[in-house]
Design a protein around this motif. Sequence first.
Motif, mmCIF file in Angstrom:
data_model
loop_
_atom_site.group_PDB
_atom_site.id
_atom_site.type_symbol
_atom_site.label_atom_id
_atom_site.label_comp_id
_atom_site.label_asym_id
_atom_site.label_seq_id
_atom_site.Cartn_x
_atom_site.Cartn_y
_atom_site.Cartn_z
ATOM 1 N N UNK A 86 0.964 -1.163 0.012
ATOM 2 C CA UNK A 86 0.024 -0.093 0.172
ATOM 3 C C UNK A 86 1.090 1.115 0.022
ATOM 4 N N UNK A 87 0.863 1.940 -1.290
ATOM 5 C CA UNK A 87 2.122 3.068 -1.299
ATOM 6 C C UNK A 87 1.488 4.140 -1.982
ATOM 7 N N UNK A 88 1.834 5.313 -1.773
ATOM 8 C CA UNK A 88 1.672 6.527 -2.565
ATOM 9 C C UNK A 88 2.515 6.715 -3.828
ATOM 10 N N UNK A 89 3.148 5.813 -4.235
ATOM 11 C CA UNK A 89 4.037 5.954 -5.449
ATOM 12 C C UNK A 89 3.146 5.445 -6.510
ATOM 13 N N UNK A 90 3.280 6.121 -7.788
ATOM 14 C CA UNK A 90 2.379 5.397 -9.016
ATOM 15 C C UNK A 90 2.877 4.190 -9.335
ATOM 16 N N UNK A 91 1.847 3.444 -10.146
ATOM 17 C CA UNK A 91 1.775 2.208 -10.414
ATOM 18 C C UNK A 91 2.945 1.664 -11.282
ATOM 19 N N UNK A 92 3.405 2.351 -12.195
ATOM 20 C CA UNK A 92 4.173 1.970 -13.156
ATOM 21 C C UNK A 92 5.348 1.773 -12.374
ATOM 22 N N UNK A 93 5.681 2.508 -11.574
ATOM 23 C CA UNK A 93 6.942 2.806 -10.910
ATOM 24 C C UNK A 93 7.245 1.439 -9.871
ATOM 25 N N UNK A 94 5.882 1.461 -9.133
ATOM 26 C CA UNK A 94 5.946 0.220 -8.122
ATOM 27 C C UNK A 94 6.137 -1.075 -8.783
ATOM 28 N N UNK A 95 5.374 -1.253 -9.785
ATOM 29 C CA UNK A 95 5.662 -2.617 -10.600
ATOM 30 C C UNK A 95 6.874 -2.610 -11.301
ATOM 31 N N UNK A 96 7.816 -1.748 -11.604
ATOM 32 C CA UNK A 96 8.804 -1.698 -12.093
ATOM 33 C C UNK A 96 9.938 -2.064 -10.969
ATOM 34 N N UNK A 97 9.695 -1.476 -9.764
ATOM 35 C CA UNK A 97 10.641 -2.121 -8.648
ATOM 36 C C UNK A 97 10.376 -3.144 -8.144
ATOM 37 N N UNK A 105 6.213 -11.729 -7.810
ATOM 38 C CA UNK A 105 5.575 -12.733 -7.570
ATOM 39 C C UNK A 105 5.099 -13.185 -5.922
ATOM 40 N N UNK A 106 5.729 -12.340 -5.130
ATOM 41 C CA UNK A 106 5.194 -12.392 -3.545
ATOM 42 C C UNK A 106 4.083 -11.742 -3.360
ATOM 43 N N UNK A 107 3.600 -10.825 -4.162
ATOM 44 C CA UNK A 107 2.513 -9.819 -3.900
ATOM 45 C C UNK A 107 1.244 -10.286 -4.315
ATOM 46 N N UNK A 108 0.329 -10.256 -3.489
ATOM 47 C CA UNK A 108 -1.056 -10.639 -3.581
ATOM 48 C C UNK A 108 -2.045 -9.440 -3.728
ATOM 49 N N UNK A 109 -1.356 -8.359 -3.494
ATOM 50 C CA UNK A 109 -2.152 -7.003 -3.666
ATOM 51 C C UNK A 109 -1.145 -6.051 -3.640
ATOM 52 N N UNK A 110 -1.450 -5.103 -4.743
ATOM 53 C CA UNK A 110 -0.424 -3.726 -4.949
ATOM 54 C C UNK A 110 -1.423 -2.749 -5.330
ATOM 55 N N UNK A 111 -1.612 -1.832 -4.155
ATOM 56 C CA UNK A 111 -2.354 -0.612 -4.141
ATOM 57 C C UNK A 111 -1.682 0.503 -4.234
ATOM 58 N N UNK A 112 -1.753 1.677 -5.234
ATOM 59 C CA UNK A 112 -0.745 2.585 -5.626
ATOM 60 C C UNK A 112 -1.569 3.872 -5.432
ATOM 61 N N UNK A 113 -0.713 5.019 -5.590
ATOM 62 C CA UNK A 113 -1.370 6.304 -5.321
ATOM 63 C C UNK A 113 -2.665 6.397 -6.080
ATOM 64 N N UNK A 114 -2.749 6.041 -7.272
ATOM 65 C CA UNK A 114 -3.737 6.479 -8.014
ATOM 66 C C UNK A 114 -5.150 5.455 -8.072
ATOM 67 N N UNK A 115 -4.838 4.598 -6.925
ATOM 68 C CA UNK A 115 -6.115 3.430 -6.860
ATOM 69 C C UNK A 115 -6.832 4.067 -5.801
ATOM 70 N N UNK A 116 -6.780 5.095 -5.109
ATOM 71 C CA UNK A 116 -7.748 5.579 -4.033
ATOM 72 C C UNK A 116 -7.882 6.957 -3.996
ATOM 73 N N UNK A 117 -9.279 7.371 -3.876
ATOM 74 C CA UNK A 117 -9.602 8.913 -3.831
ATOM 75 C C UNK A 117 -8.810 9.450 -2.621
ATOM 76 N N UNK A 118 -8.881 9.117 -1.363
ATOM 77 C CA UNK A 118 -8.389 9.354 -0.372
ATOM 78 C C UNK A 118 -7.027 9.011 -0.049
ATOM 79 N N UNK A 119 -5.837 9.673 0.092
ATOM 80 C CA UNK A 119 -4.653 8.997 0.127
ATOM 81 C C UNK A 119 -4.121 9.070 1.553
ATOM 82 N N UNK A 120 -3.195 8.430 1.984
ATOM 83 C CA UNK A 120 -2.430 8.562 3.481
ATOM 84 C C UNK A 120 -2.439 9.888 3.801
#
Length: 209
Positions: A86-97, A105-120
């Motif tokens: 669960x991160x504030x970073x953009x999805x393209x960057x997170x997936x690349x990292x 392969x270890x990730x069952x969920x990837x929630x990025x900054x653009x996935x929510x209306x209200x951020x941390x």
Amino acid sequence: MIVVCAAFTARHGHRWQAEDDVALHGNGGWASYVAGLCNGAVSSAEVVKSCTAAMVDECAAGGVRALPGAVDLVLEAARHGRVGVATASPRRFVLAVLKGLALAPEMSAVVCGEDVVRVKPAPDPYLRAAAELGVPPERCLAVADSPRGIRSAVAAGMTVLAVPRGGMELPADVVHLPAAQASSAVDAVSLLAPLLESRLEPLVHDGTR
């Protein structure tokens, strides 16, 4: 991410300061913050487009590395159950990292900054991660490295293991919120098992930086 954003603002006349590091850390509104440093010369959308492309290029060039112990922390968590980000970073960057670190392969969920209306510090990123994992948030353990992340995870009802970045001192209103605190990801590894056993469910990690 910070290096890329600092270089971007430098092209628009801003000299990056230590307080900019702090302001950007875990900030879901990072693009608006960076745009604000550029004296109105660019929009938030332009910041996202340009900086995300630069960050992905950095990943491809091997310029983005995990903090010491971070990969071991994720792998140890995966031994106990499903893992999410669960991160504030953009999805393209997170997936690349994640791909570059062989952690995708270890990730069952990837929630990025653009996935929510209200951020941390709103609870939404962690609540969405828990929903994607199929686990009640009160049975999840969050590993958070920023005050915003800690507040967000606590607001979501999760137990929190705090690993403040770079020896950062947590604000007075945050320091009492985590169930445990480690000085580094290396030290956090030994704390995972007892905390996860108390939750009996998976880790939701704050993100790869």
